[in-house]
Design a protein around this motif. Structure first.
Motif, PDB file in Angstrom:
ATOM      1  N   UNK A 179     128.068  66.348 -43.489  1.00 38.48           N
ATOM      2  CA  UNK A 179     128.641  66.198 -42.151  1.00 38.48           C
ATOM      3  C   UNK A 179     128.058  67.273 -41.236  1.00 38.48           C
ATOM      4  N   UNK A 180     126.846  67.053 -40.723  1.00 37.45           N
ATOM      5  CA  UNK A 180     126.170  68.084 -39.935  1.00 37.45           C
ATOM      6  C   UNK A 180     126.945  68.447 -38.665  1.00 37.45           C
ATOM      7  N   UNK A 181     127.006  69.747 -38.378  1.00 42.84           N
ATOM      8  CA  UNK A 181     127.600  70.250 -37.134  1.00 42.84           C
ATOM      9  C   UNK A 181     126.493  70.304 -36.091  1.00 42.84           C
ATOM     10  N   UNK A 182     126.679  69.583 -34.992  1.00 43.16           N
ATOM     11  CA  UNK A 182     125.636  69.426 -33.979  1.00 43.16           C
ATOM     12  C   UNK A 182     125.991  70.212 -32.730  1.00 43.16           C
ATOM     13  N   UNK A 183     125.042  71.014 -32.238  1.00 42.88           N
ATOM     14  CA  UNK A 183     125.253  71.796 -31.026  1.00 42.88           C
ATOM     15  C   UNK A 183     124.249  71.436 -29.948  1.00 42.88           C
ATOM     16  N   UNK A 184     124.680  71.473 -28.699  1.00 42.64           N
ATOM     17  CA  UNK A 184     123.811  71.248 -27.537  1.00 42.64           C
ATOM     18  C   UNK A 184     123.367  72.606 -27.015  1.00 42.64           C
ATOM     19  N   UNK A 185     122.057  72.861 -26.992  1.00 42.31           N
ATOM     20  CA  UNK A 185     121.545  74.166 -26.588  1.00 42.31           C
ATOM     21  C   UNK A 185     121.837  74.423 -25.115  1.00 42.31           C
ATOM     22  N   UNK A 186     122.492  75.554 -24.849  1.00 49.27           N
ATOM     23  CA  UNK A 186     122.879  75.909 -23.485  1.00 49.27           C
ATOM     24  C   UNK A 186     122.837  77.431 -23.340  1.00 49.27           C
ATOM     25  N   UNK A 187     123.322  77.938 -22.200  1.00 54.72           N
ATOM     26  CA  UNK A 187     123.339  79.379 -21.983  1.00 54.72           C
ATOM     27  C   UNK A 187     124.724  79.983 -22.213  1.00 54.72           C
ATOM     28  N   UNK A 188     125.533  79.281 -22.971  1.00 57.72           N
ATOM     29  CA  UNK A 188     126.866  79.748 -23.322  1.00 57.72           C
ATOM     30  C   UNK A 188     127.577  78.670 -24.113  1.00 57.72           C
ATOM     31  N   UNK A 189     128.579  79.063 -24.871  1.00 58.76           N
ATOM     32  CA  UNK A 189     129.270  78.092 -25.722  1.00 58.76           C
ATOM     33  C   UNK A 189     130.365  77.321 -24.986  1.00 58.76           C
ATOM     34  N   UNK A 190     130.831  77.838 -23.856  1.00 52.55           N
ATOM     35  CA  UNK A 190     131.903  77.158 -23.131  1.00 52.55           C
ATOM     36  C   UNK A 190     131.400  75.845 -22.531  1.00 52.55           C
ATOM     37  N   UNK A 191     132.309  74.873 -22.413  1.00 60.62           N
ATOM     38  CA  UNK A 191     131.935  73.543 -21.924  1.00 60.62           C
ATOM     39  C   UNK A 191     131.389  73.598 -20.497  1.00 60.62           C
ATOM     40  N   UNK A 192     131.894  74.525 -19.679  1.00 60.85           N
ATOM     41  CA  UNK A 192     131.465  74.573 -18.281  1.00 60.85           C
ATOM     42  C   UNK A 192     130.113  75.258 -18.101  1.00 60.85           C
ATOM     43  N   UNK A 193     129.575  75.895 -19.164  1.00 65.09           N
ATOM     44  CA  UNK A 193     128.281  76.566 -19.066  1.00 65.09           C
ATOM     45  C   UNK A 193     127.143  75.537 -19.087  1.00 65.09           C
ATOM     46  N   UNK A 194     125.970  75.971 -18.632  1.00 64.10           N
ATOM     47  CA  UNK A 194     124.806  75.116 -18.700  1.00 64.10           C
ATOM     48  C   UNK A 194     124.285  74.683 -17.348  1.00 64.10           C
ATOM     49  N   UNK A 195     123.270  73.845 -17.376  1.00 65.21           N
ATOM     50  CA  UNK A 195     122.643  73.305 -16.169  1.00 65.21           C
ATOM     51  C   UNK A 195     123.258  71.954 -15.830  1.00 65.21           C
ATOM     52  N   UNK A 196     122.847  71.395 -14.706  1.00 68.85           N
ATOM     53  CA  UNK A 196     123.308  70.051 -14.342  1.00 68.85           C
ATOM     54  C   UNK A 196     122.914  69.050 -15.423  1.00 68.85           C
TER      55      UNK A 196
END
Length: 338
Positions: A179-196
């Motif tokens: 059951x692989x744990x999948x992460x979306x690469x961003x600049x922070x772990x919080x949901x509101x972080x990241x680019x558009x």
């Protein structure tokens, strides 16, 4: 093990063909149920195949070099080892293809001749984007799958969803992670972080990717907190090259420090087995190469500055992907017919 046949590019990469042929020989010795279709100029491969029972000639008189424009070369050199190797997979002459040649050329040839899966989008069937994937060592003692590593610099959010689905299938099939744990690469772990762009990807990932565990940071490529890290090919290639550069810097600084004094030299002797193990872990030789997911056949790409060990492991890894039914598993993960 089940008998399997893969095709290997004898003239791909920066090293002489002798290095690749020695790697193929080592792979044949390691796997008694392996057959190899060796692609290359007849004068390069004929003698080798004549003296190895489970090696067969695939005459490819043309060569695509690292300096050639990938797409132009694939279109104009249709008797090259890369093109004929991919066509061998398409025709069913081999279950997979391994090359340490030009990443761009192998990607272009794989897309053109092995062909990607198609999915319905807005009422019409469109080809999905193949995703370049490999596993990196992490601090937890395991491996973390990174996709895309550079095949697709410009993508749509749905492409990232498919990369995640394919990467999870790879982690399950090749690495044995249930059951692989999948992460979306961003600049922070919080949901509101990241680019558009990552904001657009996030809800789709949560909806369509089983095991999606949210955003992750660059440090999670080696933390072991995620089994799969997904991003566009632009960010993925930068992340990969940054890790490779940091690893090289660390090894050079460690070597410099250990050889700068008598005490350091004594320590180096005692640490030699550990340093050798660390160097092996950081190199790409143990994994053999990256796999181009999303095609109707297994296509693997090795590092251009390859070695006998890397060719051996790349050939064996290609055979393992065929045996484990990676192509069907990837199709199932995206809800497609193989």
């Amino acid at each position: 093990m089940d008998k399997v046949r893969v095709c290997v590019d004898a003239v791909g990469g920066d090293e002489p063909a002798e290095v690749v042929l020695a790697g193929i020989e080592a792979a044949l010795e390691a796997d008694a149920d392996l057959e190899v279709l060796v692609a290359g100029p007849e004068e390069v491969i004929a003698e080798f195949c004549a003296t190895h029972e489970r090696a067969e000639v695939l005459v490819a008189p043309e060569i695509i070099t690292m300096e050639d424009d990938p797409i132009t070369a694939v279109m104009t050199r249709r008797k090259s080892s890369i093109v004929l190797g991919c066509r061998a997979v398409k025709k069913g002459q081999a279950g997979g293809f391994f090359s340490a040649g030009s990443t761009g050329a192998v990607t272009a040839a794989g897309t053109a001749y092995v062909t990607p899966f198609k999915a319905s989008l807005e009422g019409r069937r469109t080809a999905i984007r193949p995703c370049l994937t490999n596993a990196l060592p992490n601090r937890a003692g395991g491996l973390t799958v990174l996709c895309d590593m550079g095949a697709n610099p410009d993508v749509e959010p749905l492409d990232v969803v498919r990369f995640a689905q394919m990467g999870a299938a790879y982690a399950s099939c090749v690495l044995g992670i249930d059951h692989p744990r999948v992460g979306l690469l961003s600049n922070g772990t919080e949901e509101h972080k990241g680019s558009a762009f990552t904001h657009a990807c996030f809800p789709l990932m949560r909806q369509f990717v089983p095991g999606f565990a949210g955003n992750c940071e660059g440090t999670d490529l080696t933390s072991g907190n995620f089994d799969v890290v997904v991003c566009d090919g632009f960010a993925g290639n930068i992340a990969l090259k940054s890790i490779e550069g940091a690893a090289k810097f660390m090894m050079e600084e460690l070597k410099r420090g250990l050889t700068s004094s008598l005490a350091g030299k004594v320590s180096a002797v005692l640490m030699k087995p550990m340093l050798r193990q660390l160097k092996r872990k950081l190199s790409g030789d143990a994994k053999g190469g990256a796999v181009l997911l999303g095609l109707r056949g297994v296509v693997m790409i090795g590092h251009g500055a390859t070695s006998v060990e890397a060719v051996k492991n790349g050939t064996l890894a290609c055979a393992q992907c065929v045996r484990e039914g990676l192509v069907d598993r990837v199709a199932d993960a995206m809800g497609l017919d193989a």
